[in-house]
Scaffold this motif. Structure first.
Motif, short mmCIF file in Angstrom:
data_model
loop_
_atom_site.label_atom_id
_atom_site.label_comp_id
_atom_site.label_asym_id
_atom_site.label_seq_id
_atom_site.Cartn_x
_atom_site.Cartn_y
_atom_site.Cartn_z
N ASP A 153 0.84 -1.19 0.00
CA ASP A 153 0.00 0.00 0.00
C ASP A 153 0.88 1.26 0.00
OD1 ASP A 153 -2.42 1.55 0.51
OD2 ASP A 153 -1.56 1.83 2.50
N TYR A 197 -8.91 10.02 8.85
CA TYR A 197 -8.41 9.84 7.48
C TYR A 197 -9.64 9.74 6.61
CZ TYR A 197 -6.69 7.61 3.26
OH TYR A 197 -6.41 7.34 1.95
N LEU A 235 -2.20 4.88 2.93
CA LEU A 235 -3.33 4.67 3.85
C LEU A 235 -2.87 4.10 5.18
CD1 LEU A 235 -6.47 4.27 4.33
CD2 LEU A 235 -6.18 2.03 3.26
N TYR A 280 -0.57 14.03 5.69
CA TYR A 280 -0.95 13.10 4.61
C TYR A 280 0.31 12.58 3.94
CZ TYR A 280 -3.71 11.20 0.72
OH TYR A 280 -4.32 10.36 -0.18
N TYR A 320 -10.90 9.31 2.34
CA TYR A 320 -10.75 9.30 0.89
C TYR A 320 -12.17 9.22 0.35
CZ TYR A 320 -8.12 9.34 -3.34
OH TYR A 320 -7.56 9.77 -4.52
P1 AFP Z 1 -0.79 3.27 -4.30
O1 AFP Z 1 -0.62 1.97 -3.53
O2 AFP Z 1 -1.18 3.05 -5.71
O3 AFP Z 1 0.36 4.19 -4.12
O4 AFP Z 1 -2.08 3.97 -3.67
C1 AFP Z 1 -2.08 4.23 -2.33
C2 AFP Z 1 -3.49 4.47 -1.87
O5 AFP Z 1 -4.33 3.41 -2.24
C3 AFP Z 1 -3.56 4.73 -0.36
O6 AFP Z 1 -2.56 4.09 0.35
C4 AFP Z 1 -3.43 6.22 -0.25
O7 AFP Z 1 -3.99 6.74 0.91
C5 AFP Z 1 -4.10 6.69 -1.50
O8 AFP Z 1 -3.99 5.65 -2.45
C6 AFP Z 1 -3.43 7.89 -2.04
O9 AFP Z 1 -4.09 8.28 -3.19
P2 AFP Z 1 -3.88 9.74 -3.80
O10 AFP Z 1 -2.54 9.74 -4.43
O11 AFP Z 1 -5.01 9.89 -4.77
O12 AFP Z 1 -3.98 10.71 -2.65
#
Ligand code: AFP
Length: 327
Positions: free
Chosen positions: A109, A251, A237, A233, A253
């Motif tokens: 992640d 948090y 996640l 941020y 999204y």
């Molecule tokens: P990746 O694993 O593709 O980097 O995405 C990470 C994620 O799923 C999560 O860990 C983050 O909180 C979120 O995406 C970040 O997304 P944004 O770049 O759109 O803020």
């Protein structure tokens, strides 16, 4: 429990069914290997992208694939998971029919942080195989409330494991000398309210009005109730929720208008939101879609996305009010 309780000792004395404990130990062992590979990624050439996109059209990093292989192989050699599914695999993989649990994971992640030295994580959800023993992809379409266990690993300055099997959430730290996970914070309790929010504010133009109002509220100075909040941020996640679990806050999204193909935001229900939600709820926090508990969402697809609001009860309740338009 004292500071020297290892993960295996904790699990064997915790009343968790032995088969479930074994699955959690396998996840932890996989996490340990991922942690090692992350430390040497710059040296071993495992940084950067593969040039491919995953099932969801996202750029795949070399470490995404390596972490996925490590976890699949860990469960294959441990023999304790019936089915595994992951962000990096279009279809679930049948490993050991007859095993009582299936495992879903986001192997890495926040992987865009790897090349720049930021924290990343692994998220694991453990489900019971349905009584009919069916191992089709439908067998994994279970709401978060029925998860047997969940854990995440945060690969930061230290490697940390937080797990729950339904009776509290417990934090273990990886001892770099013994390579054991040691219980360092049993029975975590999230603060009832916090001072921090984590969200990608660069996407504000795409937010729905309720989300924008909520953000504005958090940012508006009001000494009597501790506003404005601070933003933290990282783009991972796990790392962002880990901070909030320990210090309080929220948090989120949200669903947004950025991509008409993704009306429900970005995060995946089964291997991101449900397990993180279970862990935070087990620590006294909340996880919501903005309309109701994440744990009650009935999945219809393995890679389904949902909006996520997770953290202290106070801030999550407030977010729900703004999203419902009642504030
Ligand atoms: P990746 O694993 O593709 O980097 O995405 C990470 C994620 O799923 C999560 O860990 C983050 O909180 C979120 O995406 C970040 O997304 P944004 O770049 O759109 O803020």
């Amino acid at each position: 429990m004292n500071a020297q309780t290892s993960l295996s000792r904790f699990l064997s004395g915790s009343g968790i069914p032995p088969n479930l404990a074994k699955v959690l130990l396998t996840a932890a062992a996989g996490g340990k290997r991922i942690s090692r590979e992350l430390r040497r990624a710059g040296l071993s050439g495992e940084t950067g992208i593969t040039g491919d996109k995953n099932v969801q059209g996202e750029v795949v990093k070399k470490m995404d694939l390596l972490a996925n292989e490590i976890l699949v192989e860990a469960f294959r050699s441990a023999g304790d998971a019936a089915l595994v599914a992951s962000e990096e695999m279009e279809e679930p993989l049948v490993l050991f029919p007859g095993a009582p649990y299936s495992v879903l994971f986001d192997p890495l992640d926040g992987s865009s942080n790897v090349d720049t030295g930021g924290s990343v994580g692994t998220i694991v959800s453990v489900q019971r195989v349905p009584p009919d023993g069916g191992l089709g992809r439908e067998s994994l379409l279970q709401p978060g409330s029925t998860q047997a266990a969940a854990c995440y690993l945060n690969y930061g300055p230290a490697t940390t494991l937080v797990l729950t099997a339904g009776s509290g959430a417990h934090l273990f730290s990886l001892d770099p000398d013994s390579e054991d996970f040691i219980l360092t914070m049993p029975s975590l309790q999230i603060p009832k309210r916090g001072k921090v929010y984590a969200t990608n504010e660069g996407q504000r133009a795409y937010h729905h009005p309720g989300t924008r109002k909520f953000l504005e509220y958090l940012q508006t100075p009001e000494k009597s109730d501790g506003r404005p909040y601070s933003t933290r941020y990282s783009g991972c996640l796990v790392t962002d929720v880990h901070r909030i679990l320990l210090e309080g806050g929220i948090y989120f999204y949200p669903a947004d208008t950025r991509d008409p193909k993704k009306p429900h935001g970005k995060l995946r229900l089964l291997y991101e939101c449900a397990p993180m939600g279970m862990i935070v709820e087990q620590a006294g926090g909340r996880a919501s879609t903005g309309r109701g508990p994440i744990s009650e969402v009935q999945p219809t697809q393995i890679h389904q996305r949902v909006p996520l609001y997770v953290g202290s009860p106070h801030e999550v309740a407030m977010a729900e009010e703004f999203e419902a338009g009642s504030r």
